[in-house]
Design a protein around this motif. Structure first.
Motif, PDB file in Angstrom:
ATOM      1  N   LEU A  84       0.548  -1.598   0.261  1.00  0.00           N
ATOM      2  CA  LEU A  84      -0.083  -0.263   0.397  1.00  0.00           C
ATOM      3  C   LEU A  84       0.926   1.114   0.393  1.00  0.00           C
ATOM      4  CD1 LEU A  84      -2.348   1.771   0.303  1.00  0.00           C
ATOM      5  CD2 LEU A  84      -2.663   1.146   2.553  1.00  0.00           C
ATOM      6  N   THR A  85       1.690   1.192   1.024  1.00  0.00           N
ATOM      7  CA  THR A  85       2.485   2.169   0.747  1.00  0.00           C
ATOM      8  C   THR A  85       3.549   2.889  -0.049  1.00  0.00           C
ATOM      9  OG1 THR A  85       2.962   2.280   3.350  1.00  0.00           O
ATOM     10  CG2 THR A  85       3.907   3.698   2.310  1.00  0.00           C
ATOM     11  N   VAL A  86       4.107   1.851  -1.017  1.00  0.00           N
ATOM     12  CA  VAL A  86       4.751   1.769  -2.472  1.00  0.00           C
ATOM     13  C   VAL A  86       3.649   2.045  -3.587  1.00  0.00           C
ATOM     14  CG1 VAL A  86       5.425   0.772  -4.290  1.00  0.00           C
ATOM     15  CG2 VAL A  86       6.441   0.518  -1.110  1.00  0.00           C
ATOM     16  N   SER A  97       1.764   6.278   7.813  1.00  0.00           N
ATOM     17  CA  SER A  97       2.690   5.756   6.623  1.00  0.00           C
ATOM     18  C   SER A  97       1.667   6.680   5.549  1.00  0.00           C
ATOM     19  CB  SER A  97       2.789   4.171   6.116  1.00  0.00           C
ATOM     20  OG  SER A  97       3.223   4.157   5.263  1.00  0.00           O
ATOM     21  N   ASP A  98       0.772   7.126   5.980  1.00  0.00           N
ATOM     22  CA  ASP A  98       0.534   7.923   4.579  1.00  0.00           C
ATOM     23  C   ASP A  98       1.158   9.192   4.815  1.00  0.00           C
ATOM     24  OD1 ASP A  98      -1.209   5.472   4.380  1.00  0.00           O
ATOM     25  OD2 ASP A  98      -2.913   6.200   3.820  1.00  0.00           O
ATOM     26  N   TYR A  99       1.077   9.597   5.628  1.00  0.00           N
ATOM     27  CA  TYR A  99       1.835  11.264   6.391  1.00  0.00           C
ATOM     28  C   TYR A  99       2.612  10.926   5.301  1.00  0.00           C
ATOM     29  CZ  TYR A  99       1.892  15.247   8.857  1.00  0.00           C
ATOM     30  OH  TYR A  99       2.055  16.828   8.809  1.00  0.00           O
ATOM     31  N   THR A 155      -4.546  -6.000   1.030  1.00  0.00           N
ATOM     32  CA  THR A 155      -4.534  -6.739   1.217  1.00  0.00           C
ATOM     33  C   THR A 155      -5.258  -7.407   2.153  1.00  0.00           C
ATOM     34  OG1 THR A 155      -3.466  -7.899   0.124  1.00  0.00           O
ATOM     35  CG2 THR A 155      -5.376  -6.838  -1.612  1.00  0.00           C
ATOM     36  N   TYR A 156      -4.583  -7.377   3.240  1.00  0.00           N
ATOM     37  CA  TYR A 156      -4.108  -8.194   4.719  1.00  0.00           C
ATOM     38  C   TYR A 156      -5.502  -7.775   5.740  1.00  0.00           C
ATOM     39  CZ  TYR A 156      -1.311  -4.207   5.631  1.00  0.00           C
ATOM     40  OH  TYR A 156      -0.254  -2.686   5.873  1.00  0.00           O
ATOM     41  N   LYS A 157      -6.037  -6.256   5.203  1.00  0.00           N
ATOM     42  CA  LYS A 157      -6.926  -6.577   6.229  1.00  0.00           C
ATOM     43  C   LYS A 157      -8.796  -7.184   6.126  1.00  0.00           C
ATOM     44  CE  LYS A 157      -5.220  -2.275   7.791  1.00  0.00           C
ATOM     45  NZ  LYS A 157      -4.759  -0.786   7.540  1.00  0.00           N
ATOM     46  N   TYR A 158      -9.503  -6.262   5.295  1.00  0.00           N
ATOM     47  CA  TYR A 158     -10.534  -7.127   5.197  1.00  0.00           C
ATOM     48  C   TYR A 158     -10.431  -8.297   3.894  1.00  0.00           C
ATOM     49  CZ  TYR A 158     -12.784  -4.177   8.472  1.00  0.00           C
ATOM     50  OH  TYR A 158     -12.658  -3.352   9.318  1.00  0.00           O
TER      51      TYR A 158
HETATM   52  C1  LIG Z   1      -2.645  -0.335   7.161  1.00  0.00           C
HETATM   53  C2  LIG Z   1      -2.738   0.765   6.416  1.00  0.00           C
HETATM   54  C3  LIG Z   1      -1.260   0.709   5.949  1.00  0.00           C
HETATM   55  C4  LIG Z   1      -0.577   0.400   5.458  1.00  0.00           C
HETATM   56  O1  LIG Z   1       0.639   0.336   4.652  1.00  0.00           O
HETATM   57  P1  LIG Z   1       1.591  -0.880   4.552  1.00  0.00           P
HETATM   58  O2  LIG Z   1       2.377   0.003   3.610  1.00  0.00           O
HETATM   59  O3  LIG Z   1       0.540  -2.096   4.056  1.00  0.00           O
HETATM   60  O4  LIG Z   1       2.260  -1.179   5.213  1.00  0.00           O
HETATM   61  C5  LIG Z   1      -1.546   1.633   5.500  1.00  0.00           C
HETATM   62  N1  LIG Z   1      -2.006   3.394   5.414  1.00  0.00           N
HETATM   63  C6  LIG Z   1      -3.558   2.994   5.854  1.00  0.00           C
HETATM   64  C7  LIG Z   1      -4.956   4.236   6.133  1.00  0.00           C
HETATM   65  C8  LIG Z   1      -3.768   1.565   7.128  1.00  0.00           C
HETATM   66  O5  LIG Z   1      -4.916   1.614   7.161  1.00  0.00           O
END
Ligand SMILES: *Cc1c(COP(=O)(O)O)cnc(C)c1O
Length: 521
Positions: free
Chosen positions: A161-163, A191-193, A303-306
């Motif tokens: 996701l972060t990538v 991570s988003d921030y 894809t590892y949450k829901y």
């Molecule tokens: C779980 C989550 C992530 C985690 O990012 P990874 O790249 O999968 O480690 C990032 N942003 C949000 C909003 C999340 O809920």
């Protein structure tokens, strides 16, 4: 109970009336058409989470001898409560493993064993999986309804996701002298921030100046509330209609569980010239999404949450079809689209496309192995890939998506609306039994009460000092639930594998932990 009818009642704003007994919870499970799915999921047991030694299951298909929750309930040694499955309410953090996912991974190991490098191009009979080259596209095809894409070409599975946030910001964040700001929310997932801030810095700019954070404390809001109204978001867009380049919000805010009105916000921001992206980490596989119809520019999700594809599994990305075109130009290549040396091939047409961070797997399959210097992307989201995706990761995802096909997402969402409303009802029952002489209630639910503004998760803010007690009792009883210090637990009853009885047992334990016994029998 008719789950579809009850879900529609909930959608219409009516709270169904639930009974408080265990027998009632069990009767809901008997009426639940999705209840059989639970037997496909592998729950940790109280013993396995405590054990320091791994039990390994060396079976060729990977599933023989494994107990799902249903098997464990049926077969467990009645004398050993440690063989019981844990109460798992953490599917918003890591979804459970299904037998289907597990056997997909084994099928991929067998393919690799049987075919070696030929697995890139061969579709073996009897395998649930396609060749490695086509796996990402196959998973995209299986996700069209889940995210509301127009077709599979708007979806790609790649990276994490972060990538994907980085890859898509590289393609979509184009600060100019006039418009450079990014609108986000007050408490983004770290991570988003970090990703967003780093793009601002990479463009030679200062995040302190460029980031516009929307805080939940609107003018008349309760200072303790985490709620952010759509009006407040639209007002922020208006205030920055002249200097913002992009808006990037979560579909569901991970901490409060608030689901945003993506359709309204996207349309409003577009009308004011902003590019709009959504982080769907907590929304994908949880709530209804219609990314194409909402006209979203780009989105990404893990894809590892829901979606239950396994820890750190490959992530998804959506790119609206209007951004994925590849056109051919005979004109001399512009400086932003470097083509072959015009001196060598003066009249050779060159592909014209949205600039991105490119790699060979974004290259069109028809020419990928020609090893040419000219990058020719696959039209659509797939053209945003960089490297060769992990076939094992994609196998896990493929099996996990098959479970959504089996369930039917509308059925899952219907059950989810009922299951979460039931959990909310049970939380209110605990509060109703609390002695009214205490000014501060044992907890407050900080997730919006409006079912249109939330998914499965309820975030519960405990009275300060209670978290340690809750944590200790949950550990003792084998209850797995996410805690965020200082005082929040995030409770996610997941319709794919959680039962109403799970919720009842969870609430019974929470009652005990916060010291509020049931008043009536
Ligand atoms: C779980 C989550 C992530 C985690 O990012 P990874 O790249 O999968 O480690 C990032 N942003 C949000 C909003 C999340 O809920």
């Amino acid at each position: 109970m008719d789950f579809a009818a009850t879900a529609n009642e909930i959608r219409a704003g009516n709270k169904p009336s639930f009974d408080d007994s265990l027998a009632y919870a069990q009767s809901l499970d008997r009426a639940d058409p999705l209840a059989p799915l639970r037997s496909d999921y592998l729950f940790p047991t109280k013993a396995s989470i405590k054990s320091k030694t791994l039990t390994r299951h060396h079976h060729v298909d990977g599933t023989a001898g494994l107990n799902s929750a249903a098997d464990a309930n049926a077969n467990a040694n009645a004398n050993d409560p440690d063989d019981e499955p844990v109460l798992y309410f953490c599917g918003n953090s890591l979804g459970l493993q299904s037998k289907t996912t597990r056997s997909s991974i084994y099928a991929q190991l067998d393919t690799w064993h049987a075919l070696g490098v030929n697995g890139h191009f061969t579709d073996p009979d009897g395998s649930p999986l396609v060749n490695w080259q086509d796996m990402s596209a196959d998973c995209a095809r299986k996700s069209v309804a889940l995210v509301g894409a127009k077709d599979a070409a708007e979806i790609v599975y790649m990276n994490t996701l972060t990538v994907n946030i980085h890859m898509l910001l590289a393609a979509f964040y184009k600060p100019t002298a006039a418009r450079s700001k990014i609108i986000l929310e007050w408490k983004p997932f770290p991570s988003d921030y970090y990703a967003i801030s780093s793009h601002v810095q990479w463009h030679g700019r200062d995040p302190a100046h460029e980031l516009v954070e929307i805080w939940p404390h609107g003018e008349h809001a309760d200072p303790a509330s985490l709620y952010i109204s759509t009006d407040q978001i639209l007002a922020t867009i208006d205030a920055h209609a002249h200097d913002a380049a992009l808006l990037l919000l979560p579909g569901i805010q991970y901490y409060s569980g608030q689901l945003f009105d993506m359709a309204t916000i996207t349309e409003y921001a577009h009308a004011r010239g902003l590019v709009v992206g959504w982080d769907l980490a907590h929304a994908a596989g949880n709530v209804d999404l219609r990314l194409h119809d909402w006209n979203v520019d780009f989105a990404m999700w893990c894809t590892y949450k829901y979606i239950n594809a396994g820890p750190g599994a490959i992530a998804g990305a959506f790119v609206h079809e209007r951004h994925g075109h590849v056109e051919w130009s005979a004109a001399p290549a512009s400086s932003s689209h470097p083509g072959p040396d015009p001196q060598d091939q003066p009249s050779e047409p060159v592909p014209v496309f949205r600039p991105r961070l490119s790699g060979w797997y974004g290259g069109d399959k028809s020419v990928r192995f020609l090893m040419a210097k000219q990058f020719q992307p696959t039209p659509g989201a797939a053209g945003f890939q960089a490297g060769n995706p992990s076939a094992l990761d994609l196998a896990a995802l493929s099996g996990s998506l098959d479970m959504f096909a089996r369930a039917g997402f509308p059925n899952l969402r219907n059950k989810s609306l009922v299951l979460t409303a039931y959990a909310e009802h049970m939380l209110h029952r605990i509060l109703a039994d609390e002695h009214a002489n205490n000014d501060t209630p044992a907890f407050t639910i900080v997730t919006p009460p409006n079912p249109a503004e939330r998914g499965a998760q309820l975030s519960v803010l405990l009275r300060h000092g209670l978290l340690d007690k809750v944590q200790a009792l949950f550990a003792e009883k084998g209850i797995i639930c996410d805690k965020r210090k200082p005082d929040v637990i995030r409770v996610a009853p997941v319709p794919m594998y959680n039962s109403f009885e799970d919720v009842w047992r969870f609430m019974h334990a929470l009652r005990e932990a916060v010291g509020i016994p049931a008043k009536s029998g």
